[in-house]
Design a protein around this motif. Structure first.
Motif, PDB file in Angstrom:
ATOM      1  N   TRP A 153      26.412 100.122  40.021  1.00  0.00           N
ATOM      2  CA  TRP A 153      25.730 101.316  39.513  1.00  0.00           C
ATOM      3  C   TRP A 153      26.464 101.842  38.285  1.00  0.00           C
ATOM      4  N   GLY A 154      27.794 101.874  38.361  1.00  0.00           N
ATOM      5  CA  GLY A 154      28.577 102.337  37.224  1.00  0.00           C
ATOM      6  C   GLY A 154      28.376 101.455  35.992  1.00  0.00           C
ATOM      7  N   ILE A 155      28.299 100.146  36.210  1.00  0.00           N
ATOM      8  CA  ILE A 155      28.039  99.222  35.094  1.00  0.00           C
ATOM      9  C   ILE A 155      26.669  99.515  34.491  1.00  0.00           C
ATOM     10  N   GLY A 156      25.689  99.742  35.349  1.00  0.00           N
ATOM     11  CA  GLY A 156      24.359 100.092  34.854  1.00  0.00           C
ATOM     12  C   GLY A 156      24.375 101.370  34.042  1.00  0.00           C
ATOM     13  N   ASN A 157      25.192 102.343  34.463  1.00  0.00           N
ATOM     14  CA  ASN A 157      25.294 103.603  33.723  1.00  0.00           C
ATOM     15  C   ASN A 157      25.833 103.397  32.313  1.00  0.00           C
ATOM     16  N   VAL A 158      26.768 102.453  32.165  1.00  0.00           N
ATOM     17  CA  VAL A 158      27.322 102.168  30.836  1.00  0.00           C
ATOM     18  C   VAL A 158      26.224 101.638  29.918  1.00  0.00           C
ATOM     19  N   PHE A 159      25.396 100.736  30.436  1.00  0.00           N
ATOM     20  CA  PHE A 159      24.270 100.224  29.647  1.00  0.00           C
ATOM     21  C   PHE A 159      23.270 101.338  29.331  1.00  0.00           C
ATOM     22  N   ALA A 160      23.037 102.229  30.304  1.00  0.00           N
ATOM     23  CA  ALA A 160      22.117 103.337  30.072  1.00  0.00           C
ATOM     24  C   ALA A 160      22.642 104.263  28.983  1.00  0.00           C
ATOM     25  N   ARG A 161      23.939 104.484  28.982  1.00  0.00           N
ATOM     26  CA  ARG A 161      24.528 105.352  27.966  1.00  0.00           C
ATOM     27  C   ARG A 161      24.385 104.734  26.585  1.00  0.00           C
ATOM     28  N   GLN A 162      24.557 103.416  26.505  1.00  0.00           N
ATOM     29  CA  GLN A 162      24.391 102.732  25.225  1.00  0.00           C
ATOM     30  C   GLN A 162      22.941 102.748  24.759  1.00  0.00           C
ATOM     31  N   ALA A 163      22.001 102.734  25.707  1.00  0.00           N
ATOM     32  CA  ALA A 163      20.579 102.708  25.344  1.00  0.00           C
ATOM     33  C   ALA A 163      20.126 104.026  24.726  1.00  0.00           C
ATOM     34  N   ARG A 164      20.624 105.154  25.245  1.00  0.00           N
ATOM     35  CA  ARG A 164      20.236 106.489  24.765  1.00  0.00           C
ATOM     36  C   ARG A 164      18.708 106.637  24.658  1.00  0.00           C
ATOM     37  N   PRO A 165      17.987 106.480  25.766  1.00  0.00           N
ATOM     38  CA  PRO A 165      16.520 106.555  25.709  1.00  0.00           C
ATOM     39  C   PRO A 165      16.032 107.974  25.435  1.00  0.00           C
ATOM     40  N   ASP A 166      14.900 108.082  24.759  1.00  0.00           N
ATOM     41  CA  ASP A 166      14.291 109.393  24.512  1.00  0.00           C
ATOM     42  C   ASP A 166      13.698 109.977  25.788  1.00  0.00           C
ATOM     43  N   ASN A 167      13.187 109.121  26.651  1.00  0.00           N
ATOM     44  CA  ASN A 167      12.586 109.559  27.912  1.00  0.00           C
ATOM     45  C   ASN A 167      13.296 108.854  29.058  1.00  0.00           C
ATOM     46  N   GLY A 168      14.147 109.592  29.776  1.00  0.00           N
ATOM     47  CA  GLY A 168      14.937 108.992  30.839  1.00  0.00           C
ATOM     48  C   GLY A 168      14.098 108.435  31.976  1.00  0.00           C
ATOM     49  N   LEU A 169      12.990 109.111  32.314  1.00  0.00           N
ATOM     50  CA  LEU A 169      12.150 108.641  33.413  1.00  0.00           C
ATOM     51  C   LEU A 169      11.456 107.332  33.051  1.00  0.00           C
ATOM     52  N   HIS A 170      10.931 107.239  31.827  1.00  0.00           N
ATOM     53  CA  HIS A 170      10.298 105.986  31.395  1.00  0.00           C
ATOM     54  C   HIS A 170      11.310 104.845  31.392  1.00  0.00           C
ATOM     55  N   PHE A 171      12.515 105.128  30.956  1.00  0.00           N
ATOM     56  CA  PHE A 171      13.573 104.115  30.941  1.00  0.00           C
ATOM     57  C   PHE A 171      13.887 103.656  32.360  1.00  0.00           C
ATOM     58  N   THR A 172      13.969 104.584  33.289  1.00  0.00           N
ATOM     59  CA  THR A 172      14.244 104.251  34.679  1.00  0.00           C
ATOM     60  C   THR A 172      13.114 103.431  35.290  1.00  0.00           C
ATOM     61  N   LEU A 173      11.866 103.806  34.986  1.00  0.00           N
ATOM     62  CA  LEU A 173      10.730 103.059  35.523  1.00  0.00           C
ATOM     63  C   LEU A 173      10.704 101.630  34.969  1.00  0.00           C
ATOM     64  N   TRP A 174      10.984 101.483  33.671  1.00  0.00           N
ATOM     65  CA  TRP A 174      10.962 100.153  33.078  1.00  0.00           C
ATOM     66  C   TRP A 174      12.143  99.308  33.547  1.00  0.00           C
ATOM     67  N   MET A 175      13.216  99.960  33.979  1.00  0.00           N
ATOM     68  CA  MET A 175      14.317  99.221  34.593  1.00  0.00           C
ATOM     69  C   MET A 175      13.833  98.440  35.804  1.00  0.00           C
ATOM     70  N   SER A 176      12.815  98.972  36.504  1.00  0.00           N
ATOM     71  CA  SER A 176      12.306  98.337  37.709  1.00  0.00           C
ATOM     72  C   SER A 176      11.629  96.993  37.428  1.00  0.00           C
ATOM     73  N   VAL A 177      11.328  96.716  36.166  1.00  0.00           N
ATOM     74  CA  VAL A 177      10.713  95.437  35.811  1.00  0.00           C
ATOM     75  C   VAL A 177      11.726  94.296  35.910  1.00  0.00           C
ATOM     76  N   VAL A 178      13.005  94.610  35.787  1.00  0.00           N
ATOM     77  CA  VAL A 178      14.044  93.576  35.739  1.00  0.00           C
ATOM     78  C   VAL A 178      14.388  92.977  37.109  1.00  0.00           C
ATOM     79  N   PRO A 179      14.632  93.770  38.162  1.00  0.00           N
ATOM     80  CA  PRO A 179      15.168  93.211  39.410  1.00  0.00           C
ATOM     81  C   PRO A 179      14.256  92.304  40.240  1.00  0.00           C
ATOM     82  N   PRO A 180      12.913  92.441  40.234  1.00  0.00           N
ATOM     83  CA  PRO A 180      12.111  91.660  41.194  1.00  0.00           C
ATOM     84  C   PRO A 180      12.369  90.159  41.161  1.00  0.00           C
ATOM     85  N   ILE A 181      12.381  89.540  39.974  1.00  0.00           N
ATOM     86  CA  ILE A 181      12.532  88.082  39.913  1.00  0.00           C
ATOM     87  C   ILE A 181      13.902  87.627  40.425  1.00  0.00           C
ATOM     88  N   PRO A 182      15.028  88.158  39.912  1.00  0.00           N
ATOM     89  CA  PRO A 182      16.318  87.693  40.456  1.00  0.00           C
ATOM     90  C   PRO A 182      16.488  87.990  41.943  1.00  0.00           C
TER      91      PRO A 182
END
Length: 304
Positions: A153-182
């Motif tokens: 989770w902490g590693i993910g936070n570092v990436f989130a900080r680097q991303a600096r999204p304008d909309n945190g909720l949209h960024f969080t929702l789109w994060m959900s696209v990554v985990p299903p396949i792996p």
């Protein structure tokens, strides 16, 4: 912070605390890796269809998805499946906060204040006490896996900080696209298609309905409702005022587990937990005026 916003913050803490209980019931029916894959899949599909993709670099989105999504929930679900007490999991996962501070210092060159260092030392001391106590009872592996989930989770936070999204909720929702396949691939390798199919084919049983109810809570209340309200609160109020309410999550989680699952924590675990929460508070809130992208984005997506 208005009285209404304080009540909303308390409501989210209750939702997220009870979320660990919902995970417990989910894992009573679904294999852990398969449950994690399904959890993100049902969020990813409508996200792709209806939510605008955040304007961030792909590598930061992938890093957040693999760290916060895949790593954290795969490790946490496995830990809870092999014996990590539900209430204790809600407490130990708070280690993500000091991990985030340390990782930010190492990789983002963010300076640590004496107060942050003190908080980290306290949190680590509390975690070591819990690990030592659990090792005496031959259940160290689930604690280690939960700590690794917090680190992810902490590693993910570092990436989130680097991303600096304008909309945190949209960024969080789109994060959900990554985990299903792996997570599906990991589930196929370690759990097998037979276990996956059995969990789906037996949904009409009593155990299946209970598991489906827990799964629905995790997706709808723990993720969508909780994250949506939290993101709104972060947008309307200073992060330093909102973030401390997350420290109530393990209080709710341990209380709910005590009442419904009859989990009785040992005194040493309770005392160590208080030390961890105190350390998290010190490490996460070093100043009254601060910009806390990692806290807001990390906590906005919390669900366990």
């Amino acid at each position: 912070m208005s009285p209404r916003d304080r009540l909303l913050a308390l409501f989210v803490a209750v939702l997220w605390g009870c979320n660990f209980l919902a995970v417990h019931y989910t894992l009573g029916h679904f294999p852990p890796l398969f449950a994690g894959a399904l959890r993100f899949l049902v969020i990813a599909v409508p996200t792709i269809l209806f939510v605008p993709r955040p304007k961030v670099k792909l590598r930061w989105l992938l890093g957040f998805g693999l760290g916060f999504g895949t790593g954290q929930f795969a490790l946490l679900f496995i830990a809870m499946n092999i014996g990590m007490p539900t209430g204790l999991a809600s407490l130990v996962l708070q280690a993500s906060a000091p991990f985030t501070v340390v990782l930010g210092s190492v990789f983002l060159r963010e300076r640590l204040s004496p107060r942050q260092l003190t908080g980290i030392v306290l949190a680590v001391a509390g975690m070591l006490v819990i690990a030592w106590h659990q090792a005496e009872h031959a259940v160290l592996l689930p604690v280690v896996l939960t700590l690794l989930a917090a680190l992810s989770w902490g590693i993910g936070n570092v990436f989130a900080r680097q991303a600096r999204p304008d909309n945190g909720l949209h960024f969080t929702l789109w994060m959900s696209v990554v985990p299903p396949i792996p997570m599906f691939v990991l589930s196929l390798i370690f759990e097998g298609p037979g276990a996956q199919w059995h969990s789906l084919a037996t949904l009409d049983t009593t155990n299946g309905w209970i598991g489906l109810g827990g799964f629905t809570y995790v997706v709808v209340l723990g993720t969508l409702v909780g994250s949506g309200i939290w993101t709104t609160l972060m947008r309307r109020n200073p992060a330093g005022i909102v973030a401390p309410f997350s420290l109530l999550v393990p209080v709710v989680g341990m209380s709910a587990s005590f009442v419904l699952l009859h989990e009785v924590p040992q005194l040493v675990e309770i005392l160590a937990g208080l030390v961890i929460v105190g350390g998290v508070l010190l490490g996460s809130l070093p100043r009254r005026q601060r910009s806390t992208a990692a806290v807001s984005e990390g906590l906005a997506a919390s669900s366990s």
